[in-house]
Design an enzyme around this catalytic site. Sequence first.
Site, PDB file in Angstrom:
ATOM      1  N   HIS A 120       0.850  -1.266   0.085  1.00 17.55           N
ATOM      2  CA  HIS A 120      -0.118  -0.101  -0.084  1.00 17.55           C
ATOM      3  C   HIS A 120       0.968   1.343  -0.025  1.00 17.55           C
ATOM      4  O   HIS A 120       1.738   1.456   0.859  1.00 17.55           O
ATOM      5  CB  HIS A 120      -0.868   0.100   1.369  1.00 17.55           C
ATOM      6  CG  HIS A 120      -1.885  -1.158   1.299  1.00 17.55           C
ATOM      7  ND1 HIS A 120      -2.008  -1.766   2.198  1.00 17.55           N
ATOM      8  CD2 HIS A 120      -2.652  -1.550   0.273  1.00 17.55           C
ATOM      9  CE1 HIS A 120      -3.010  -2.742   2.016  1.00 17.55           C
ATOM     10  NE2 HIS A 120      -3.414  -2.496   0.758  1.00 17.55           N
TER      11      HIS A 120
ATOM     12  N   GLU B  50       1.712   3.724   3.101  1.00 13.07           N
ATOM     13  CA  GLU B  50       2.294   3.281   4.421  1.00 13.07           C
ATOM     14  C   GLU B  50       3.712   3.355   4.319  1.00 13.07           C
ATOM     15  O   GLU B  50       4.582   2.553   4.426  1.00 13.07           O
ATOM     16  CB  GLU B  50       1.811   1.789   4.588  1.00 13.07           C
ATOM     17  CG  GLU B  50       0.239   1.779   4.445  1.00 13.07           C
ATOM     18  CD  GLU B  50      -0.132   0.404   4.460  1.00 13.07           C
ATOM     19  OE1 GLU B  50      -1.818   0.382   4.547  1.00 13.07           O
ATOM     20  OE2 GLU B  50       0.523  -0.612   4.495  1.00 13.07           O
TER      21      GLU B  50
ATOM     22  N   HIS C 208       3.132  -3.426   6.812  1.00 10.21           N
ATOM     23  CA  HIS C 208       2.109  -2.212   6.607  1.00 10.21           C
ATOM     24  C   HIS C 208       1.980  -1.492   7.909  1.00 10.21           C
ATOM     25  O   HIS C 208       2.356  -1.743   8.981  1.00 10.21           O
ATOM     26  CB  HIS C 208       0.816  -3.059   6.366  1.00 10.21           C
ATOM     27  CG  HIS C 208       0.703  -3.812   5.067  1.00 10.21           C
ATOM     28  ND1 HIS C 208       0.075  -3.589   3.956  1.00 10.21           N
ATOM     29  CD2 HIS C 208       1.289  -4.889   4.765  1.00 10.21           C
ATOM     30  CE1 HIS C 208       0.090  -4.351   3.065  1.00 10.21           C
ATOM     31  NE2 HIS C 208       0.808  -5.291   3.484  1.00 10.21           N
TER      32      HIS C 208
ATOM     33  N   GLU D 251       1.066  -5.314  10.757  1.00 10.60           N
ATOM     34  CA  GLU D 251       0.357  -4.004  10.817  1.00 10.60           C
ATOM     35  C   GLU D 251       1.092  -3.235  12.081  1.00 10.60           C
ATOM     36  O   GLU D 251       0.949  -3.553  13.113  1.00 10.60           O
ATOM     37  CB  GLU D 251      -1.112  -4.123  11.296  1.00 10.60           C
ATOM     38  CG  GLU D 251      -1.780  -4.786  10.107  1.00 10.60           C
ATOM     39  CD  GLU D 251      -2.291  -3.995   8.785  1.00 10.60           C
ATOM     40  OE1 GLU D 251      -2.004  -2.508   8.791  1.00 10.60           O
ATOM     41  OE2 GLU D 251      -2.730  -4.725   7.675  1.00 10.60           O
TER      42      GLU D 251
END
Length: 333
Positions: A56, A59, A150, A214
Amino acid sequence: MDFLKQTLSVETFSPSSGETATLRWTCPAQGIIAFEPLAFLDSSQSKSVVISAGIHGNETAPIEIVSELVQDFLADKRSLNVRLLVILGNLEAMRTGDRYLEVDMNRLFSGKHANYQACEETRRAQFIEQQVIEFFEQQPSSQRVHFDLHTARKPSFHVRFGLLPYVESGKYQPEMIDWLRCVGLEALVINHAPAATFSYFSSQTCGAQSCTLELGKALPFGENDLSQFVGIKEGLISLTTGTACPDNSAAEMPVYKVSQELTKLTEAFELNFAESVQNFTAFDKGSLLATDGEKEYRVKQDQEWLIFPNSSVRPGLRAGLMLTQTALNDWVA
Ligand SMILES: [Zn+2]
């Protein structure tokens, strides 16, 4: 060479390679660099490690951390002890500061790119798949590891957490679980089914020990407070240099498994709570979670926790995941 600068550059790219006193590096495509120690690695003991970020584009914190690690190896500041492939994913979205442009790249792996009209992102996902397959096949007997980095898009009761891809055996390697704890993850989520994510691809197709991480919230390039990301930085250094992982573990690391998926079937789909709720918000048994025309989604277990609510996905896709807690021991090989 400045890896991040070259990755973000719009000038014509030409492949390059070189050597330092201790390693050989190859940059076959923009945003991709491979390292191999010059000293002979016994292939039965060697480890092949893939670290990716920027699947992404917005990020940024993990992109900066991974790029710093690359620069350290290029400058011979650290002693590499594994074969290493570093991948920065969505180059165009990184330049524009977007999550993605046409299609979310983390829905395109395991061949799912073929389901979409060809665009930069479908081509990039396919190219990355090939690079990873080739990298692992060059040293077939070595242990395979992949971490896809991420940052979460929304606030979360667990700031840092890992998403383990579904594996048929239902078992994950203790060495990986220990590392995930050491880098300071506050929770693990175990996926219940195959997915189109990068980490499921490397796990299923390449047999790697993989996890999507994450790592808290990111700001634009250069504005990140990298002190929040010390645990992961130290963990990546230990992983790639073969040194002990400093203990940055959180007080607890609860483990969740998926209990149900909120699938958006039609445009009538509606969440029954504010989309701004934090990840890992708890709901009690019977609570109405979403409706889709006549269909109702309700909490079935005594308590379920929500992650990744997003009602704006296209019909047929996941608009949220519900979790229940589970015991880590049941999942460790
Ligand atoms: Zn992401």
